[in-house]
Enzyme design. Structure first.
Site, mmCIF file in Angstrom:
data_model
loop_
_atom_site.group_PDB
_atom_site.id
_atom_site.type_symbol
_atom_site.label_atom_id
_atom_site.label_comp_id
_atom_site.label_asym_id
_atom_site.label_seq_id
_atom_site.Cartn_x
_atom_site.Cartn_y
_atom_site.Cartn_z
ATOM 1 N N GLY A 30 39.044 46.141 40.206
ATOM 2 C CA GLY A 30 39.696 44.902 40.358
ATOM 3 C C GLY A 30 40.444 44.547 41.704
ATOM 4 N N SER A 74 38.776 46.017 49.673
ATOM 5 C CA SER A 74 38.368 46.114 48.683
ATOM 6 C C SER A 74 36.694 46.307 48.707
ATOM 7 C CB SER A 74 38.424 44.869 47.647
ATOM 8 O OG SER A 74 37.394 44.779 46.645
ATOM 9 N N SER A 75 35.863 47.107 48.096
ATOM 10 C CA SER A 75 34.495 47.115 48.187
ATOM 11 C C SER A 75 33.632 46.022 48.040
ATOM 12 C CB SER A 75 33.950 48.474 47.379
ATOM 13 O OG SER A 75 34.249 48.295 46.377
ATOM 14 N N GLU A 76 34.586 45.009 47.224
ATOM 15 C CA GLU A 76 33.792 43.794 46.736
ATOM 16 C C GLU A 76 34.077 42.654 47.628
ATOM 17 O OE1 GLU A 76 31.633 43.896 44.479
ATOM 18 O OE2 GLU A 76 32.359 45.072 42.683
ATOM 19 N N HIS A 95 39.283 39.245 40.772
ATOM 20 C CA HIS A 95 37.994 39.779 40.286
ATOM 21 C C HIS A 95 38.692 40.948 39.344
ATOM 22 C CE1 HIS A 95 34.558 42.131 38.965
ATOM 23 N NE2 HIS A 95 34.923 43.112 39.756
HETATM 24 ZN ZN LIG Z 1 34.384 45.034 39.647
#
Ligand SMILES: [Zn+2]
Length: 166
Positions: A30, A74-76, A95
């Site tokens: 998240g 965040s890796s996202e 997310h």
């Molecule tokens: Zn995720």
């Protein structure tokens, strides 16, 4: 308390704690970002327990791509940037992995929001983005494609959900 008066880092900490206590994310999963008036993206870090975040943990991605802060973002974060590029009207991207929606994402079905009136008002239309490896540019492109069609809520196949807000 006026939430909009809080610093972006404090807003992120507060919402991530709420998300964590609702069990919509795990210690590692998240992420939440806020785009400020200067074009700086504030985002939750990777590799830090989301239940114990402080404002000092929140990372910044500057307009030129420079990353500032004590951790990695965040890796996202690529898909957060892709969404803001596709939809300049949005100022926050969240997310999460709510277990029920993850189950729907595994069978690749968008749940009907018509069943509960409040749910339908908050989530009038929901899209589903094609699967790509988490953290990849490809996933960012698939998600941004759906946001470009004016969806504010996009489920991710085999993964979870992303929500954009003004
Ligand atoms: Zn995720």
């Amino acid at each position: 308390m006026n939430f909009s008066m809080l610093h972006p880092a404090d807003q992120i900490v507060m919402i991530m704690k709420r998300l964590y206590s609702y069990q919509m994310t795990t210690t590692s999963g998240g992420n939440l970002s806020i785009m400020d008036d200067e074009g700086i993206m504030w985002i939750s870090p990777s590799g830090v327990d989301k239940g114990n975040l402080t404002a000092a943990d929140i990372m910044r991605v500057m307009p030129d791509g420079t990353i500032i802060g004590p951790h990695k973002p965040s890796s996202e974060y690529p898909f957060h940037l892709a969404i803001y590029r596709a939809r300049p009207d949005l100022r926050a991207v969240l997310h999460a992995h709510p277990p029920a929606l993850v189950a729907f994402s595994l069978i690749r079905e968008i749940p009907s929001t018509n069943i509960i009136p409040n749910c339908h008002i908050l989530c009038p239309k929901v899209a589903m983005a094609k699967y790509a490896v988490p953290g990849s540019e490809e996933l960012g492109a698939y998600i941004a494609e759906e946001f470009k069609k004016d969806y504010d809520i996009v489920m991710l196949e085999n993964h979870g959900v992303v929500i954009g807000s003004r």
